[in-house]
Design an enzyme around this catalytic site. Structure first.
Site, short mmCIF file in Angstrom:
data_model
loop_
_atom_site.label_atom_id
_atom_site.label_comp_id
_atom_site.label_asym_id
_atom_site.label_seq_id
_atom_site.Cartn_x
_atom_site.Cartn_y
_atom_site.Cartn_z
N THR A 145 -48.88 -80.90 39.25
CA THR A 145 -49.75 -79.92 38.97
C THR A 145 -50.06 -79.50 37.48
OG1 THR A 145 -49.69 -78.93 41.10
CG2 THR A 145 -50.81 -77.59 39.45
N ARG A 200 -51.38 -88.05 46.44
CA ARG A 200 -50.63 -86.75 45.45
C ARG A 200 -49.65 -87.42 44.57
NH1 ARG A 200 -51.87 -81.43 46.06
NH2 ARG A 200 -49.68 -80.96 45.56
N ARG A 229 -52.81 -87.31 35.99
CA ARG A 229 -52.85 -86.32 35.33
C ARG A 229 -51.92 -86.59 34.03
NH1 ARG A 229 -52.10 -81.96 40.20
NH2 ARG A 229 -54.32 -81.44 40.43
N ASN A 264 -57.07 -80.16 34.92
CA ASN A 264 -56.14 -81.34 35.55
C ASN A 264 -56.80 -82.23 36.34
OD1 ASN A 264 -56.39 -79.70 37.96
ND2 ASN A 264 -54.31 -79.24 37.89
N LYS A 321 -62.80 -83.37 39.29
CA LYS A 321 -63.42 -82.14 38.79
C LYS A 321 -64.21 -82.19 37.71
CE LYS A 321 -58.78 -79.90 40.30
NZ LYS A 321 -57.77 -78.96 40.01
N PHE A 379 -54.80 -66.85 38.33
CA PHE A 379 -55.75 -67.63 37.69
C PHE A 379 -57.06 -68.16 38.78
CE2 PHE A 379 -52.22 -69.82 39.92
CZ PHE A 379 -53.04 -70.63 41.03
N TYR A 404 -60.27 -72.88 47.58
CA TYR A 404 -59.03 -72.17 46.99
C TYR A 404 -58.63 -71.03 47.56
CZ TYR A 404 -58.91 -75.89 43.44
OH TYR A 404 -59.16 -77.34 42.98
N GLU A 456 -60.22 -79.90 54.61
CA GLU A 456 -60.92 -79.88 53.66
C GLU A 456 -62.10 -80.89 53.67
OE1 GLU A 456 -57.91 -80.59 50.37
OE2 GLU A 456 -57.30 -78.53 50.72
N HIS A 500 -58.26 -83.12 42.30
CA HIS A 500 -57.83 -82.28 43.40
C HIS A 500 -57.33 -83.41 44.64
CE1 HIS A 500 -56.96 -79.73 46.99
NE2 HIS A 500 -57.87 -80.33 47.48
P1 IDP Z 1 -52.58 -78.99 42.99
O1 IDP Z 1 -54.10 -78.89 42.45
O2 IDP Z 1 -51.77 -79.77 42.07
O3 IDP Z 1 -52.59 -79.00 44.64
P2 IDP Z 1 -52.40 -75.93 43.27
O4 IDP Z 1 -50.96 -75.30 43.11
O5 IDP Z 1 -52.92 -75.91 44.58
O6 IDP Z 1 -52.08 -77.47 42.45
O7 IDP Z 1 -53.47 -75.15 42.37
C1 IDP Z 1 -54.70 -75.58 42.54
C2 IDP Z 1 -55.25 -75.81 41.14
O8 IDP Z 1 -55.38 -74.47 40.80
C3 IDP Z 1 -54.43 -76.72 40.24
O9 IDP Z 1 -54.82 -77.97 40.33
C4 IDP Z 1 -55.13 -75.91 38.95
O10 IDP Z 1 -56.42 -76.59 38.54
C5 IDP Z 1 -55.11 -74.58 39.15
N1 IDP Z 1 -53.93 -73.91 38.77
C6 IDP Z 1 -52.53 -73.94 39.51
N2 IDP Z 1 -51.87 -73.08 38.75
C7 IDP Z 1 -52.36 -72.64 37.55
C8 IDP Z 1 -52.17 -71.87 36.49
O11 IDP Z 1 -50.91 -71.59 36.36
N3 IDP Z 1 -53.21 -71.38 35.53
C9 IDP Z 1 -54.38 -72.08 35.71
N4 IDP Z 1 -54.75 -72.80 36.74
C10 IDP Z 1 -53.97 -73.25 37.73
MG MG Z 2 -53.28 -77.83 45.81
#
Ligand code: IDP
Ligand code: MG
Length: 152
Positions: free
Chosen positions: A93, A87, A104, A114, A11, A59, A51, A128, A117
């Site tokens: 996350t 993963r 992370r 973070n 990212k 968010f 997304y 994807e 992806h």
């Molecule tokens: P992942 O990247 O670990 O699969 P997901 O739940 O799919 O996590 O969420 C996608 C992305 O959205 C996360 O990597 C993060 O950048 C962002 N994200 C997820 N939850 C939050 C939040 O509560 N606040 C801000 N950003 C979030």
């Molecule tokens: Mg995800």
């Protein structure tokens, strides 16, 4: 065992912080095979598609702004158990909950920064990779001399 595909994105924060090489290194060292890679700017349209599952989340707007804010490095990786393995290498996350030794857990603090992806299911890995790469940009046919030492 069947091969799986995962889409990995370094990212904007990962690229800006000079962690691109470190992040790629970890997936390579894990044994995953690179079948596509490029440096690109994600458009708002592609970000919203990627997304889409999070569209209703509070968010979402910030997430689209984050991923489109600066260039990223995208990779299509292939391997047995590629989804779960990647993963695991990425970590939870929320970086403050991610285990040390994960990307992370070693390099990030906040969920909105973070670093990386990784696809969350075999089906989404296929979708994807297709959203980010054309067929001509993928090289699924090549093999490494080390493959028999990584894939049983
Ligand atoms: P992942 O990247 O670990 O699969 P997901 O739940 O799919 O996590 O969420 C996608 C992305 O959205 C996360 O990597 C993060 O950048 C962002 N994200 C997820 N939850 C939050 C939040 O509560 N606040 C801000 N950003 C979030
Ligand atoms: Mg995800």
């Amino acid at each position: 065992m069947p091969m799986e595909r995962t889409l990995i994105i370094v990212k904007p924060d990962g690229v800006q912080r000079g962690l691109t090489g470190e992040i790629i290194r970890r997936f390579e060292a894990r044994g995953l095979r690179i079948i596509g890679m490029k440096f690109m700017q994600v458009s708002t349209e592609l970000a919203e598609k990627h997304y889409a599952i999070h569209r209703e989340r509070p968010f979402f707007a910030g997430l689209v702004k984050y991923i489109t804010s600066s260039p990223v490095v995208v990779m299509a990786l292939e391997g047995t158990n590629a989804i779960a393995a990647a993963r695991g290498t990425i970590g939870s996350t929320k970086p403050h909950e991610a285990a040390a030794g994960t990307i992370r857990g070693d390099f990030a603090l906040e969920v909105g920064r973070n670093l990386v992806h990784g696809s969350d299911s075999v089906e989404n890995g296929q979708i994807e990779v297709g959203n980010f790469f054309t067929e001509a940009e993928l090289h699924p046919g090549w093999s490494r001399n080390t493959d028999p030492w990584i894939f049983e």
